[in-house]
Design a protein around this motif. Structure first.
Motif, PDB file in Angstrom:
ATOM      1  N   SER A 161       0.843  -1.199   0.000  1.00  0.00           N
ATOM      2  CA  SER A 161       0.000   0.000   0.000  1.00  0.00           C
ATOM      3  C   SER A 161       0.876   1.246   0.000  1.00  0.00           C
ATOM      4  O   SER A 161       1.851   1.333   0.744  1.00  0.00           O
ATOM      5  CB  SER A 161      -0.904   0.004   1.237  1.00  0.00           C
ATOM      6  OG  SER A 161      -1.553   1.265   1.369  1.00  0.00           O
ATOM      7  N   THR A 162       0.501   2.178  -0.826  1.00  0.00           N
ATOM      8  CA  THR A 162       1.175   3.466  -0.850  1.00  0.00           C
ATOM      9  C   THR A 162       0.279   4.556  -0.261  1.00  0.00           C
ATOM     10  O   THR A 162       0.438   5.738  -0.556  1.00  0.00           O
ATOM     11  CB  THR A 162       1.605   3.843  -2.279  1.00  0.00           C
ATOM     12  OG1 THR A 162       2.386   5.047  -2.249  1.00  0.00           O
ATOM     13  CG2 THR A 162       0.419   4.030  -3.189  1.00  0.00           C
ATOM     14  N   ALA A 163      -0.675   4.150   0.570  1.00  0.00           N
ATOM     15  CA  ALA A 163      -1.632   5.091   1.170  1.00  0.00           C
ATOM     16  C   ALA A 163      -0.900   6.218   1.890  1.00  0.00           C
ATOM     17  O   ALA A 163       0.010   5.983   2.685  1.00  0.00           O
ATOM     18  CB  ALA A 163      -2.537   4.353   2.157  1.00  0.00           C
ATOM     19  N   GLY A 164      -1.317   7.439   1.592  1.00  0.00           N
ATOM     20  CA  GLY A 164      -0.725   8.599   2.237  1.00  0.00           C
ATOM     21  C   GLY A 164       0.581   9.057   1.621  1.00  0.00           C
ATOM     22  O   GLY A 164       1.146  10.078   2.028  1.00  0.00           O
ATOM     23  N   GLY A 165       1.075   8.333   0.623  1.00  0.00           N
ATOM     24  CA  GLY A 165       2.333   8.694  -0.022  1.00  0.00           C
ATOM     25  C   GLY A 165       2.130   9.268  -1.413  1.00  0.00           C
ATOM     26  O   GLY A 165       1.015   9.361  -1.914  1.00  0.00           O
TER      27      GLY A 165
END
Length: 265
Positions: free
Chosen positions: A135-139
């Motif tokens: 997951s690259t959530a928030g990036g």
């Protein structure tokens, strides 16, 4: 009686040999394009990207898993989705079994999505996949590589995707039930769904540095859709009837429907 042109075996063979020459030319052209892909200039990655994985927070170099090459599939699973994109899921069914073979050719294949890791893990278990998925959530990774777009960009009609500016908004006043159906399949509306896009990006590690070498989007990832390669050799071709997750098909296939474009171009 069929409406398609028919002929004798001799006529078929003559037409097939003519087609074979065109297929050989396409193969040679494909080899040339592969060479040109590999000759693209490498762009050093100076940004420190972070991802959430089953092993905790990892960096882009960590995704290589000790190998020199990394291919990332940008899987459409946005932060507000309740399930992965059906088309991306069909693609993933095809490449799940390729991971081990690529690993033995010094290539790590990894999927990357915006959704939280826990949601990705549940969906991965449901689908029975084993490929690495982070997951690259928030990036910024998905935004920098042009597969995720902000709501403001979407509403402006000026999304930077597939090396051009695109307007993903349906024409004003035009009903698009197929688009609504696709969005509903992941638990969102079209505006939320199409803030994500499919793509593939490649990276290499050399001399302690990571370089971006290649990216493709929309029909640029067609060759990764194993089903398309089979359908292109079937008598009636692709017959675009949309895709479902493999656990959502009825036991008896449905009759063919009129052609319509897939959500991923």
């Amino acid at each position: 009686m069929t409406a398609h042109r028919t002929g004798t075996r001799e006529e078929w063979l003559s037409a097939r040999l003519e087609l074979l020459e065109a297929e050989k030319e396409l193969t040679r052209r494909s080899d040339e394009l592969a060479r040109r892909r590999q000759e693209l200039p490498w762009v050093r990655i100076d940004k420190e990207y972070r991802f959430e994985s089953d092993e905790g927070t990892v960096s882009l170099p960590d995704l290589f898993a000790g190998r020199s090459q990394l291919i990332v599939y940008h899987f459409m699973f946005g932060p507000e989705y309740t399930a992965g994109c059906p088309s991306c899921s069909a693609v993933a069914d095809g490449f799940d079994g390729s991971v081990v073979h690529l690993a033995h050719h010094d290539v790590t294949l990894c999927a990357v999505s915006q959704a939280p890791l826990a949601r990705l893990s549940r969906y991965k278990e449901r689908m029975g996949w084993s490929f690495p998925w982070v997951s690259t959530a928030g990036g910024d990774f998905a935004y920098d590589f042009k597969t995720s777009h902000t709501r403001e960009q979407w509403e402006s009609g000026a999304v930077d995707y597939n090396f051009r500016t695109v307007d993903f908004r349906p024409p004003e006043g035009v009903e698009a039930p197929f688009l609504d159906e696709i969005a509903a399949s992941v638990g969102t509306d079209w505006a939320t769904y199409r803030q994500e896009g499919p793509g593939v990006s490649a990276f290499v590690r050399d001399g302690g540095e990571v370089y971006h070498t290649y990216s493709a989007y929309e029909r640029g990832v067609d060759a990764l859709w194993g089903m398309y390669q089979w359908l292109d050799r079937a008598p009636l071709g692709r017959n675009e009837n949309g895709w479902r997750r493999h656990d959502e098909y009825d036991s008896t296939p449905e009759p063919a429907a009129p052609a319509r474009h897939s959500c991923c171009g």
